[in-house]
Design a protein around this motif. Structure first.
Motif, mmCIF file in Angstrom:
data_model
loop_
_atom_site.group_PDB
_atom_site.id
_atom_site.type_symbol
_atom_site.label_atom_id
_atom_site.label_comp_id
_atom_site.label_asym_id
_atom_site.label_seq_id
_atom_site.Cartn_x
_atom_site.Cartn_y
_atom_site.Cartn_z
ATOM 1 N N MET A 1 -30.810 -19.889 -5.884
ATOM 2 C CA MET A 1 -32.008 -20.541 -6.402
ATOM 3 C C MET A 1 -31.765 -21.013 -7.829
ATOM 4 S SD MET A 1 -35.885 -19.008 -6.816
ATOM 5 C CE MET A 1 -36.128 -18.869 -5.043
ATOM 6 N N LYS A 2 -32.161 -22.253 -8.113
ATOM 7 C CA LYS A 2 -32.070 -22.772 -9.470
ATOM 8 C C LYS A 2 -33.342 -22.425 -10.237
ATOM 9 C CE LYS A 2 -28.998 -26.678 -8.518
ATOM 10 N NZ LYS A 2 -28.828 -28.151 -8.639
ATOM 11 N N VAL A 3 -33.164 -21.769 -11.373
ATOM 12 C CA VAL A 3 -34.290 -21.308 -12.173
ATOM 13 C C VAL A 3 -34.197 -21.915 -13.566
ATOM 14 C CG1 VAL A 3 -35.395 -19.298 -13.219
ATOM 15 C CG2 VAL A 3 -34.444 -19.138 -10.907
ATOM 16 N N SER A 4 -35.266 -22.558 -14.006
ATOM 17 C CA SER A 4 -35.323 -23.084 -15.370
ATOM 18 C C SER A 4 -36.045 -22.092 -16.260
ATOM 19 C CB SER A 4 -36.052 -24.431 -15.398
ATOM 20 O OG SER A 4 -35.322 -25.412 -14.702
ATOM 21 N N LEU A 5 -35.477 -21.834 -17.421
ATOM 22 C CA LEU A 5 -36.070 -20.884 -18.359
ATOM 23 C C LEU A 5 -37.075 -21.575 -19.262
ATOM 24 C CD1 LEU A 5 -32.958 -18.883 -19.633
ATOM 25 C CD2 LEU A 5 -34.456 -18.349 -17.700
ATOM 26 N N PHE A 6 -38.249 -20.974 -19.398
ATOM 27 C CA PHE A 6 -39.196 -21.336 -20.448
ATOM 28 C C PHE A 6 -39.200 -20.143 -21.392
ATOM 29 C CE2 PHE A 6 -43.985 -21.222 -21.491
ATOM 30 C CZ PHE A 6 -43.749 -21.719 -22.754
ATOM 31 N N ILE A 7 -38.548 -20.294 -22.527
ATOM 32 C CA ILE A 7 -38.241 -19.150 -23.375
ATOM 33 C C ILE A 7 -39.380 -18.745 -24.306
ATOM 34 C CG2 ILE A 7 -36.758 -18.440 -25.298
ATOM 35 C CD1 ILE A 7 -35.557 -18.011 -22.569
ATOM 36 N N THR A 8 -40.245 -19.614 -24.699
ATOM 37 C CA THR A 8 -41.381 -19.408 -25.610
ATOM 38 C C THR A 8 -40.934 -19.370 -27.070
ATOM 39 O OG1 THR A 8 -41.564 -16.982 -25.843
ATOM 40 C CG2 THR A 8 -42.479 -17.979 -23.835
ATOM 41 N N CYS A 9 -41.846 -19.743 -27.946
ATOM 42 C CA CYS A 9 -41.556 -19.822 -29.386
ATOM 43 C C CYS A 9 -41.126 -18.480 -29.963
ATOM 44 C CB CYS A 9 -42.780 -20.303 -30.151
ATOM 45 S SG CYS A 9 -43.444 -21.860 -29.590
ATOM 46 N N MET A 10 -41.884 -17.441 -29.641
ATOM 47 C CA MET A 10 -41.635 -16.144 -30.268
ATOM 48 C C MET A 10 -40.287 -15.573 -29.866
ATOM 49 S SD MET A 10 -44.244 -12.932 -30.525
ATOM 50 C CE MET A 10 -45.363 -13.930 -31.506
ATOM 51 N N VAL A 11 -39.951 -15.700 -28.586
ATOM 52 C CA VAL A 11 -38.651 -15.205 -28.130
ATOM 53 C C VAL A 11 -37.533 -16.033 -28.743
ATOM 54 C CG1 VAL A 11 -37.150 -14.988 -26.104
ATOM 55 C CG2 VAL A 11 -39.505 -14.151 -26.013
ATOM 56 N N ASP A 12 -37.690 -17.334 -28.751
ATOM 57 C CA ASP A 12 -36.663 -18.219 -29.300
ATOM 58 C C ASP A 12 -36.424 -17.961 -30.783
ATOM 59 O OD1 ASP A 12 -34.839 -20.484 -29.244
ATOM 60 O OD2 ASP A 12 -36.397 -21.617 -30.266
ATOM 61 N N SER A 13 -37.501 -17.768 -31.531
ATOM 62 C CA SER A 13 -37.409 -17.685 -32.993
ATOM 63 C C SER A 13 -37.168 -16.278 -33.520
ATOM 64 C CB SER A 13 -38.696 -18.232 -33.631
ATOM 65 O OG SER A 13 -38.919 -19.569 -33.239
ATOM 66 N N ILE A 14 -37.719 -15.268 -32.842
ATOM 67 C CA ILE A 14 -37.708 -13.913 -33.396
ATOM 68 C C ILE A 14 -36.976 -12.907 -32.523
ATOM 69 C CG2 ILE A 14 -39.148 -12.081 -34.379
ATOM 70 C CD1 ILE A 14 -41.411 -14.119 -34.620
ATOM 71 N N LEU A 34 -30.949 -22.526 -15.663
ATOM 72 C CA LEU A 34 -30.929 -23.777 -16.420
ATOM 73 C C LEU A 34 -31.857 -23.661 -17.623
ATOM 74 C CD1 LEU A 34 -31.329 -26.156 -13.342
ATOM 75 C CD2 LEU A 34 -29.183 -25.382 -14.369
ATOM 76 N N PHE A 35 -31.617 -24.496 -18.634
ATOM 77 C CA PHE A 35 -32.465 -24.482 -19.825
ATOM 78 C C PHE A 35 -32.750 -25.918 -20.275
ATOM 79 C CE2 PHE A 35 -33.237 -24.451 -24.406
ATOM 80 C CZ PHE A 35 -34.245 -23.509 -24.497
ATOM 81 N N PRO A 36 -33.892 -26.469 -19.875
ATOM 82 C CA PRO A 36 -34.269 -27.808 -20.343
ATOM 83 C C PRO A 36 -34.458 -27.797 -21.862
ATOM 84 C CG PRO A 36 -35.557 -27.171 -18.414
ATOM 85 C CD PRO A 36 -34.842 -25.940 -18.881
ATOM 86 N N SER A 37 -33.618 -28.521 -22.564
ATOM 87 C CA SER A 37 -33.576 -28.419 -24.027
ATOM 88 C C SER A 37 -34.743 -29.105 -24.722
ATOM 89 C CB SER A 37 -32.263 -29.007 -24.552
ATOM 90 O OG SER A 37 -32.138 -30.366 -24.163
ATOM 91 N N SER A 38 -35.508 -29.933 -24.010
ATOM 92 C CA SER A 38 -36.629 -30.621 -24.651
ATOM 93 C C SER A 38 -37.907 -29.798 -24.655
ATOM 94 C CB SER A 38 -36.891 -31.964 -23.952
ATOM 95 O OG SER A 38 -37.165 -31.781 -22.578
ATOM 96 N N PRO A 75 -40.562 -15.089 -20.064
ATOM 97 C CA PRO A 75 -40.787 -13.677 -20.406
ATOM 98 C C PRO A 75 -42.142 -13.429 -21.048
ATOM 99 C CG PRO A 75 -39.482 -14.683 -22.125
ATOM 100 C CD PRO A 75 -39.733 -15.758 -21.095
ATOM 101 N N SER A 76 -43.140 -14.252 -20.734
ATOM 102 C CA SER A 76 -44.440 -14.122 -21.393
ATOM 103 C C SER A 76 -45.583 -14.446 -20.442
ATOM 104 C CB SER A 76 -44.521 -15.057 -22.610
ATOM 105 O OG SER A 76 -45.847 -15.143 -23.076
ATOM 106 N N GLY A 77 -46.395 -13.440 -20.144
ATOM 107 C CA GLY A 77 -47.582 -13.684 -19.341
ATOM 108 C C GLY A 77 -48.591 -14.554 -20.063
ATOM 109 N N SER A 78 -48.619 -14.444 -21.392
ATOM 110 C CA SER A 78 -49.556 -15.227 -22.193
ATOM 111 C C SER A 78 -49.264 -16.723 -22.085
ATOM 112 C CB SER A 78 -49.487 -14.773 -23.653
ATOM 113 O OG SER A 78 -50.376 -15.516 -24.453
ATOM 114 N N CYS A 79 -48.006 -17.097 -22.275
ATOM 115 C CA CYS A 79 -47.643 -18.514 -22.233
ATOM 116 C C CYS A 79 -47.709 -19.066 -20.819
ATOM 117 C CB CYS A 79 -46.254 -18.711 -22.831
ATOM 118 S SG CYS A 79 -46.159 -18.281 -24.578
ATOM 119 N N VAL A 80 -47.309 -18.260 -19.837
ATOM 120 C CA VAL A 80 -47.440 -18.691 -18.445
ATOM 121 C C VAL A 80 -48.913 -18.851 -18.090
ATOM 122 C CG1 VAL A 80 -47.074 -18.025 -16.034
ATOM 123 C CG2 VAL A 80 -45.241 -17.726 -17.705
ATOM 124 N N GLY A 81 -49.756 -17.972 -18.610
ATOM 125 C CA GLY A 81 -51.194 -18.099 -18.388
ATOM 126 C C GLY A 81 -51.739 -19.405 -18.934
#
Length: 249
Positions: A1-14, A34-38, A75-81
């Motif tokens: 399965m191909k999975v794209s990551l949505f990393i979120t600001c907080m995880v990316d930055s901190i 996969l990681f869509p860079s945009s 990795p975030s229920g808040s952002c997915v919500g």
């Protein structure tokens, strides 16, 4: 399965180690990651502060960033919500973008939900010889309906002793902009939450949202408490490495 990551600001930055752990866990379970860079912020801070126009602009970018993705995991229920519940609402007056927002919403999952509901994970091959208590984040529980998915994953980890967190469903007081706008109330709430964490006697606190964990972990640190705070993805990856006799770092 191909999975794209949505990393979120907080995880990316901190907390980049959370994104690394999630990536390695998904790869170990047979996913092509996969990681869509945009990708950018999901727009939740703007939306919660009443800036709907600005939130729509950010949402359009996110819809475009993931338009070719089969499935998106975060990795975030808040952002997915935010994506699942409020993106369609943002475009209620635009049939074309409303449809695109619904499409993204239906393909986006929080990490623990994806492992249990989609991958049907039953064996992790992990060991973690520590006492652990779990904090369920409000948005994950109330917006996404996350129930026992994290607990089911933790129960698959050998030697892990799971301890119930007193008043687990109580909010930790973070709430994003709430912690800024109503800092005194937020402070009182996290003080109460940390007292319950310490009452549990667990050596590790685990959760599924880094906003909550940052808030709780910060107060625990100020108290001088010897409690390790970890995202679920970090614990599972470290557990797999421990089971193999390999340093998780």
């Amino acid at each position: 399965m191909k999975v794209s990551l949505f990393i979120t600001c907080m995880v990316d930055s901190i907390f980049p180690q959370v994104g690394v752990s999630m990536t390695k866990m998904l790869q170990s379970l047979g996913c092509e990651v996969l990681f869509p860079s945009s990708q950018t912020c999901c727009g939740q801070p703007a939306f919660n502060s009443g800036y709907s126009k600005e939130a729509r602009s950010v949402a359009i970018n996110m819809i475009n960033a993931f338009q070719e993705s089969d499935v998106i995991v975060s990795p975030s229920g808040s952002c997915v919500g935010m994506i699942r519940h409020f993106y369609p609402e943002l475009f209620s007056d635009s049939p074309e973008w409303h449809e695109k927002a619904l499409s993204l919403a239906n393909r986006t999952y929080e990490f623990s939900q994806f492992l249990i509901q989609i991958l049907k994970v039953e064996t992790l091959g992990a060991r973690f010889p520590y006492t652990v208590t779990y904090h369920p984040s409000c948005h994950g529980s109330r917006l996404l309906g996350i129930e026992d998915e994290p607990i089911r994953l933790l129960k698959q980890v050998e030697e892990l002793q799971l301890i119930e967190l007193p008043y687990a469903q109580d909010c930790c007081g973070f709430g994003g902009t709430f912690a800024v706008k109503m800092s005194e109330i937020s402070g009182a709430m996290v003080e109460e939450k940390t007292s319950h964490v310490l009452e549990s006697g667990a050596s590790v606190l685990v959760g599924t949202d880094m906003g909550c964990l940052m808030n709780i972990g910060g107060r625990l640190s100020r108290k001088g408490a010897n409690v390790r705070v970890m995202h679920l993805a970090e614990l599972l990856y470290e557990g797999r490495q421990l089971a193999k006799g390999v340093d998780a770092q």
